[in-house]
Design a protein around this motif. Structure first.
Motif, PDB file in Angstrom:
ATOM      1  N   GLU A   1       0.831  -1.202   0.000  1.00  0.00           N
ATOM      2  CA  GLU A   1       0.000   0.000   0.000  1.00  0.00           C
ATOM      3  C   GLU A   1       0.870   1.259   0.000  1.00  0.00           C
ATOM      4  N   ARG A   2       1.951   1.253   0.796  1.00  0.00           N
ATOM      5  CA  ARG A   2       2.873   2.398   0.802  1.00  0.00           C
ATOM      6  C   ARG A   2       3.571   2.543  -0.551  1.00  0.00           C
ATOM      7  N   MET A   3       3.987   1.435  -1.116  1.00  0.00           N
ATOM      8  CA  MET A   3       4.631   1.491  -2.432  1.00  0.00           C
ATOM      9  C   MET A   3       3.678   2.040  -3.485  1.00  0.00           C
ATOM     10  N   ARG A   4       2.430   1.603  -3.430  1.00  0.00           N
ATOM     11  CA  ARG A   4       1.435   2.065  -4.401  1.00  0.00           C
ATOM     12  C   ARG A   4       1.175   3.556  -4.241  1.00  0.00           C
ATOM     13  N   GLN A   5       1.035   4.001  -3.000  1.00  0.00           N
ATOM     14  CA  GLN A   5       0.787   5.418  -2.745  1.00  0.00           C
ATOM     15  C   GLN A   5       1.927   6.287  -3.269  1.00  0.00           C
ATOM     16  N   ASP A   6       3.154   5.811  -3.090  1.00  0.00           N
ATOM     17  CA  ASP A   6       4.329   6.586  -3.499  1.00  0.00           C
ATOM     18  C   ASP A   6       4.753   6.286  -4.936  1.00  0.00           C
ATOM     19  N   GLN A   7       3.971   5.451  -5.617  1.00  0.00           N
ATOM     20  CA  GLN A   7       4.232   5.093  -7.020  1.00  0.00           C
ATOM     21  C   GLN A   7       5.652   4.553  -7.209  1.00  0.00           C
ATOM     22  N   LYS A   8       6.020   3.638  -6.335  1.00  0.00           N
ATOM     23  CA  LYS A   8       7.346   3.028  -6.409  1.00  0.00           C
ATOM     24  C   LYS A   8       7.296   1.717  -7.172  1.00  0.00           C
ATOM     25  N   ASN A   9       8.342   1.456  -7.939  1.00  0.00           N
ATOM     26  CA  ASN A   9       8.506   0.145  -8.557  1.00  0.00           C
ATOM     27  C   ASN A   9       9.133  -0.776  -7.517  1.00  0.00           C
ATOM     28  N   GLY A  10       8.299  -1.257  -6.610  1.00  0.00           N
ATOM     29  CA  GLY A  10       8.801  -1.983  -5.455  1.00  0.00           C
ATOM     30  C   GLY A  10       8.940  -3.483  -5.673  1.00  0.00           C
ATOM     31  N   VAL A  11       9.540  -4.118  -4.677  1.00  0.00           N
ATOM     32  CA  VAL A  11       9.747  -5.570  -4.697  1.00  0.00           C
ATOM     33  C   VAL A  11       9.411  -6.137  -3.321  1.00  0.00           C
ATOM     34  N   ILE A  12       8.655  -7.208  -3.298  1.00  0.00           N
ATOM     35  CA  ILE A  12       8.386  -7.960  -2.072  1.00  0.00           C
ATOM     36  C   ILE A  12       8.937  -9.369  -2.268  1.00  0.00           C
ATOM     37  N   VAL A  13       9.784  -9.800  -1.338  1.00  0.00           N
ATOM     38  CA  VAL A  13      10.337 -11.151  -1.403  1.00  0.00           C
ATOM     39  C   VAL A  13       9.957 -11.883  -0.120  1.00  0.00           C
ATOM     40  N   ASN A  14       9.185 -12.945  -0.248  1.00  0.00           N
ATOM     41  CA  ASN A  14       8.828 -13.790   0.888  1.00  0.00           C
ATOM     42  C   ASN A  14       9.886 -14.878   1.024  1.00  0.00           C
ATOM     43  N   VAL A  15      10.651 -14.822   2.110  1.00  0.00           N
ATOM     44  CA  VAL A  15      11.756 -15.767   2.309  1.00  0.00           C
ATOM     45  C   VAL A  15      11.467 -16.600   3.557  1.00  0.00           C
ATOM     46  N   ILE A  16      11.591 -17.905   3.423  1.00  0.00           N
ATOM     47  CA  ILE A  16      11.277 -18.781   4.551  1.00  0.00           C
ATOM     48  C   ILE A  16      12.424 -19.752   4.805  1.00  0.00           C
ATOM     49  N   ALA A  17      12.741 -19.931   6.077  1.00  0.00           N
ATOM     50  CA  ALA A  17      13.695 -20.953   6.512  1.00  0.00           C
ATOM     51  C   ALA A  17      12.972 -21.858   7.500  1.00  0.00           C
ATOM     52  N   HIS A  18      13.635 -22.901   7.955  1.00  0.00           N
ATOM     53  CA  HIS A  18      13.025 -23.838   8.888  1.00  0.00           C
ATOM     54  C   HIS A  18      13.814 -23.852  10.188  1.00  0.00           C
ATOM     55  N   ALA A  19      13.112 -24.011  11.293  1.00  0.00           N
ATOM     56  CA  ALA A  19      13.769 -23.954  12.598  1.00  0.00           C
ATOM     57  C   ALA A  19      14.629 -25.183  12.874  1.00  0.00           C
ATOM     58  N   ASP A  20      14.239 -26.334  12.328  1.00  0.00           N
ATOM     59  CA  ASP A  20      14.947 -27.584  12.621  1.00  0.00           C
ATOM     60  C   ASP A  20      14.995 -28.426  11.355  1.00  0.00           C
ATOM     61  N   TYR A  21      16.166 -28.446  10.709  1.00  0.00           N
ATOM     62  CA  TYR A  21      16.285 -29.167   9.437  1.00  0.00           C
ATOM     63  C   TYR A  21      16.411 -30.683   9.628  1.00  0.00           C
ATOM     64  N   SER A  22      16.449 -31.135  10.874  1.00  0.00           N
ATOM     65  CA  SER A  22      16.423 -32.570  11.121  1.00  0.00           C
ATOM     66  C   SER A  22      14.987 -33.087  11.202  1.00  0.00           C
TER      67      SER A  22
END
Length: 220
Positions: free
Chosen positions: A128-149
């Motif tokens: 919403e902020r990016m749209r209001q300010d007319q920015k060519n923005g980027v959103i990256v959803n990054v996920i890791a895991h707490a226990d890889y075992s």
């Protein structure tokens, strides 16, 4: 996008995932805003990043409610006088209970609800902020895991990130806001955090930098 001229907001910056992402983008000379609800862990990340760059700001949040996020954006406006160009929506997935465990349903619902609410609320407010300010923005959803075992439930988290990323990209495309996702590849065996971390960072930077990348999820 030129990272050196970008304002980059990183959520959950006190976590292992958030901290490694913060230090990397600090090294690329972007203006980096760190936020987290854990004040002590947030400050530890802030101090590490300050050794790399002077363009680092931190804001401790009470929770992930809309009121707290609006307070975060007020802080950003006062500190750097512009809204974010990049949101790195960092999240650590928790191990899910076994199917027949007592109270498994409640725990499962709480974990997924919190994850979905956190991703969506930050994404919506920033877009919403990016749209209001007319920015060519980027959103990256990054996920890791707490226990890889124990990767139980990770497929659910990955599916959620993929769904959000694809649907947001379609909705935000008319406003020139790109959306991407990065998740570890849970099918790998004998993987280590250091290797996963490097891949997560490399893929996140690629999405931010590549003006043609949107609506897809990369596996690290």
């Amino acid at each position: 996008m030129d990272i050196k001229s970008a304002v980059i907001l990183i959520t959950s910056a006190g976590t292992q995932l958030g901290s490694t992402l913060a230090m990397h983008f600090a090294s690329l000379d972007g203006i980096v805003i760190l936020c987290d609800t854990n004040k002590s862990q947030l400050n530890e990340t802030f101090e590490r990043c300050k050794k790399i760059s002077s363009n680092i700001y931190q804001h401790a949040m009470n929770d992930h409610s809309l009121d707290s996020i609006h307070s975060l954006f007020d802080f950003i406006d006062q500190s750097v006088h512009q809204s974010p160009d990049v949101l790195i929506n960092a999240l650590t997935s928790q191990t899910m209970p076994k199917f027949f465990d007592e109270k498994a349903s409640d725990i499962f619902t709480q974990h997924l609800s919190l994850m979905a609410a956190t991703l969506f609320t930050f994404g919506q407010a920033t877009a919403e902020r990016m749209r209001q300010d007319q920015k060519n923005g980027v959103i990256v959803n990054v996920i890791a895991h707490a226990d890889y075992s124990d990767m139980s439930g990770f497929e659910n988290a990955t599916s959620m990130v993929a769904g959000f990323t694809q649907s947001w990209a379609k909705e935000l495309n008319p406003f020139n806001i790109r959306v991407g996702g990065v998740v570890p590849c849970y099918e790998q065996q004998n993987i280590h955090w250091a290797k996963i971390r490097d891949e997560l960072i490399r893929n996140t930077e690629y999405i931010v930098s590549n003006d043609y990348f949107s609506g897809r999820v990369m596996a690290a």
